[in-house]
Design a protein around this motif. Structure first.
Motif, PDB file in Angstrom:
ATOM      1  N   ALA A  82       9.115   3.652  -2.240  1.00 36.06           N
ATOM      2  CA  ALA A  82      10.254   3.271  -3.079  1.00 36.06           C
ATOM      3  C   ALA A  82      11.065   4.511  -3.461  1.00 36.06           C
ATOM      4  CB  ALA A  82       9.785   2.531  -4.324  1.00 36.06           C
ATOM      5  N   LYS A  83      10.376   5.611  -3.763  1.00 33.78           N
ATOM      6  CA  LYS A  83      11.068   6.854  -4.112  1.00 33.78           C
ATOM      7  C   LYS A  83      11.937   7.341  -2.947  1.00 33.78           C
ATOM      8  CE  LYS A  83       7.410   8.326  -7.295  1.00 33.78           C
ATOM      9  NZ  LYS A  83       6.326   9.310  -7.540  1.00 33.78           N
ATOM     10  N   VAL A  84      11.401   7.228  -1.730  1.00 31.72           N
ATOM     11  CA  VAL A  84      12.147   7.644  -0.540  1.00 31.72           C
ATOM     12  C   VAL A  84      13.386   6.775  -0.359  1.00 31.72           C
ATOM     13  CG1 VAL A  84      12.067   7.804   1.977  1.00 31.72           C
ATOM     14  CG2 VAL A  84      10.092   8.531   0.620  1.00 31.72           C
TER      15      VAL A  84
ATOM     16  N   TYR B 144       0.794  -1.227   0.000  1.00 29.63           N
ATOM     17  CA  TYR B 144       0.000   0.000   0.000  1.00 29.63           C
ATOM     18  C   TYR B 144       0.831   1.283   0.000  1.00 29.63           C
ATOM     19  CZ  TYR B 144      -3.467  -3.507   1.008  1.00 29.63           C
ATOM     20  OH  TYR B 144      -4.254  -4.629   0.937  1.00 29.63           O
ATOM     21  N   ASN B 145       2.149   1.155   0.164  1.00 34.85           N
ATOM     22  CA  ASN B 145       2.986   2.364   0.080  1.00 34.85           C
ATOM     23  C   ASN B 145       4.156   2.188  -0.887  1.00 34.85           C
ATOM     24  OD1 ASN B 145       4.874   0.781   1.392  1.00 34.85           O
ATOM     25  ND2 ASN B 145       5.157   2.135   3.134  1.00 34.85           N
ATOM     26  N   LYS B 146       4.096   1.115  -1.702  1.00 31.81           N
ATOM     27  CA  LYS B 146       5.270   0.703  -2.481  1.00 31.81           C
ATOM     28  C   LYS B 146       5.768   1.752  -3.472  1.00 31.81           C
ATOM     29  CE  LYS B 146       2.578  -1.932  -5.891  1.00 31.81           C
ATOM     30  NZ  LYS B 146       2.328  -3.292  -6.448  1.00 31.81           N
ATOM     31  N   TYR B 147       4.881   2.550  -4.049  1.00 26.14           N
ATOM     32  CA  TYR B 147       5.330   3.524  -5.049  1.00 26.14           C
ATOM     33  C   TYR B 147       6.029   4.719  -4.392  1.00 26.14           C
ATOM     34  CZ  TYR B 147       2.327   0.830  -8.154  1.00 26.14           C
ATOM     35  OH  TYR B 147       1.748  -0.198  -8.869  1.00 26.14           O
ATOM     36  N   ASP B 148       5.342   5.341  -3.437  1.00 24.55           N
ATOM     37  CA  ASP B 148       5.916   6.522  -2.784  1.00 24.55           C
ATOM     38  C   ASP B 148       7.105   6.157  -1.897  1.00 24.55           C
ATOM     39  OD1 ASP B 148       4.046   8.130  -4.001  1.00 24.55           O
ATOM     40  OD2 ASP B 148       2.644   8.068  -2.318  1.00 24.55           O
TER      41      ASP B 148
ATOM     42  N   CYS C  44      14.960   1.242  -8.641  1.00 24.98           N
ATOM     43  CA  CYS C  44      16.415   1.244  -8.469  1.00 24.98           C
ATOM     44  C   CYS C  44      17.126   1.177  -9.814  1.00 24.98           C
ATOM     45  CB  CYS C  44      16.848   0.069  -7.591  1.00 24.98           C
ATOM     46  SG  CYS C  44      16.579   0.320  -5.825  1.00 24.98           S
ATOM     47  N   HIS C  45      16.652   0.319 -10.691  1.00 20.29           N
ATOM     48  CA  HIS C  45      17.270   0.205 -12.014  1.00 20.29           C
ATOM     49  C   HIS C  45      17.131   1.512 -12.793  1.00 20.29           C
ATOM     50  CE1 HIS C  45      18.579  -3.896 -11.906  1.00 20.29           C
ATOM     51  NE2 HIS C  45      17.371  -4.360 -11.619  1.00 20.29           N
ATOM     52  N   GLU C  46      15.977   2.141 -12.677  1.00 24.79           N
ATOM     53  CA  GLU C  46      15.772   3.414 -13.380  1.00 24.79           C
ATOM     54  C   GLU C  46      16.716   4.501 -12.861  1.00 24.79           C
ATOM     55  OE1 GLU C  46      11.658   4.390 -12.997  1.00 24.79           O
ATOM     56  OE2 GLU C  46      11.026   3.017 -14.593  1.00 24.79           O
ATOM     57  N   ALA C  47      17.061   4.403 -11.563  1.00 27.83           N
ATOM     58  CA  ALA C  47      17.938   5.405 -10.962  1.00 27.83           C
ATOM     59  C   ALA C  47      19.416   5.034 -11.077  1.00 27.83           C
ATOM     60  CB  ALA C  47      17.565   5.595  -9.493  1.00 27.83           C
ATOM     61  N   GLY C  48      19.706   3.886 -11.668  1.00 27.23           N
ATOM     62  CA  GLY C  48      21.092   3.450 -11.825  1.00 27.23           C
ATOM     63  C   GLY C  48      21.712   2.887 -10.562  1.00 27.23           C
TER      64      GLY C  48
ATOM     65  N   VAL D 123      14.949   5.020  -2.666  1.00 35.02           N
ATOM     66  CA  VAL D 123      15.900   5.281  -3.755  1.00 35.02           C
ATOM     67  C   VAL D 123      16.741   6.509  -3.434  1.00 35.02           C
ATOM     68  CG1 VAL D 123      16.066   6.089  -6.149  1.00 35.02           C
ATOM     69  CG2 VAL D 123      14.636   4.109  -5.597  1.00 35.02           C
ATOM     70  N   GLU D 124      16.122   7.540  -2.910  1.00 35.86           N
ATOM     71  CA  GLU D 124      16.862   8.750  -2.534  1.00 35.86           C
ATOM     72  C   GLU D 124      17.915   8.446  -1.477  1.00 35.86           C
ATOM     73  OE1 GLU D 124      16.942  11.831  -3.769  1.00 35.86           O
ATOM     74  OE2 GLU D 124      15.626  11.053  -5.363  1.00 35.86           O
ATOM     75  N   LYS D 125      17.573   7.582  -0.536  1.00 32.58           N
ATOM     76  CA  LYS D 125      18.532   7.205   0.509  1.00 32.58           C
ATOM     77  C   LYS D 125      19.729   6.470  -0.091  1.00 32.58           C
ATOM     78  CE  LYS D 125      15.241   6.866   4.363  1.00 32.58           C
ATOM     79  NZ  LYS D 125      15.867   7.920   5.193  1.00 32.58           N
ATOM     80  N   MET D 126      19.453   5.587  -1.055  1.00 32.65           N
ATOM     81  CA  MET D 126      20.550   4.851  -1.696  1.00 32.65           C
ATOM     82  C   MET D 126      21.393   5.760  -2.579  1.00 32.65           C
ATOM     83  SD  MET D 126      18.886   1.061  -2.452  1.00 32.65           S
ATOM     84  CE  MET D 126      17.182   1.586  -2.671  1.00 32.65           C
TER      85      MET D 126
END
Length: 286
Positions: free
Chosen positions: A65-67, A59-63, A100-104, A69-72
């Motif tokens: 995931a963005k958070v 229920y929170n996977k999209y938003d 993650c793949h989209e962000a490299g 990804v920013e941490k990584m």
């Protein structure tokens, strides 16, 4: 430097099935993304892992995931775990991997327990070729899609693997019986636990059994596929419902010339080529 996403498989029942590598990584990463932190804290406490956790679920996977990804991107290493088994297999972790793949960002997987593979290996069904459908769409959520998938599975020659919850098991078995017929099936539950069960039977007999026995626990259903001979017989059965001219036209549309098509129709119907030729003449005269 960017961080890494570690996909960490956790036990599906028996805690001894976790790997030394997963334990090391869970201790070393900066953060653990868990499907249910209340469930995962039991696992971490058992192995004395103190790494902070954050919730990551359907229920929170999209938003979320963005958070993550920013941490990584800022240099943190993150491990993702699910309640049991391998993340991203019929699991919201798939979305985090995609982002993650989209962000490299580097993604690596630490192999371990997976319920459908465990069930397949003990099922006694053919293991060389199989298809994994996870949970079928529910009648409530997408009735049309459920029927379409069942129709596809009715012609499947590979071993079929499904997941199902106990309260939906009988309904799914009924749908499978209607779509697939009375196939051999292995119903696996409590995998890797003390009372592990591999119930090898047929779909019809499973339905009878669960009239008197309440389904309990999460199930993995392993169902035999059709033999190639059965598939061919089903195809011919459909063709025999056609008129002879329609039957001939069908093969011509597949790229055969008329002579080859007539020969194939004669073979399908168990008659001579003259009979097919005469049927075509009679059709032209009508």
């Amino acid at each position: 430097m960017q961080g890494t996403l570690y996909i960490c498989a956790t036990p599906i029942g028996n805690l001894e099935d976790i790997t030394f590598r997963v334990l090391r990584v869970l201790k070393e990463v900066d953060l653990i993304a868990a499907e249910d932190t209340r469930n995962s804290i039991k696992l971490l406490n058992h192995f004395e892992i103190k790494t902070p956790m954050t919730s990551y679920h359907e229920y929170n996977k999209y938003d979320k995931a963005k958070v993550l990804v920013e941490k990584m991107l800022s240099g943190q290493n993150i491990a993702i775990i699910t309640d049991a088994g391998t993340p991203a297999i019929s699991d919201p972790g798939q979305e985090l991997v995609r982002q993650c793949h989209e962000a490299g960002i580097t993604v690596t997987s630490l192999p371990g327990a997976t319920a459908f593979v465990t069930a397949l290996t003990i099922s006694g069904q053919d293991t060389r070729r199989f298809c994994f459908e996870a949970f079928l769409p529910t009648e409530k959520d997408n009735k049309k899609e459920r029927r379409a998938i069942l129709e596809e599975l009715s012609k499947e020659t590979r071993t079929i693997i499904l997941y199902e919850a106990p309260h939906k098991l009988v309904g799914t078995l009924n749908d499978l019986y209607k779509a697939l017929g009375n196939r051999k099936i292995s119903l696996c539950r409590e995998l890797t636990k003390k009372h592990e069960e591999n119930f090898r039977t047929t779909i019809a007999d499973a339905l009878k059994y669960y009239e008197d026995n309440e389904p309990r626990g999460e199930y993995v259903l392993v169902i035999e596929g059709l033999s190639r001979e059965e598939v061919k017989a089903e195809e011919i059965k459909d063709l025999l419902d056609m008129t002879i001219p329609e039957h001939v036209t069908y093969y011509m549309e597949q790229g055969m010339d008329k002579k080859e098509s007539m020969k194939k129709v004669a073979s399908d119907r168990g008659v001579g080529k003259r009979d097919i030729y005469q049927a075509l003449l009679d059709d032209q005269e009508e």
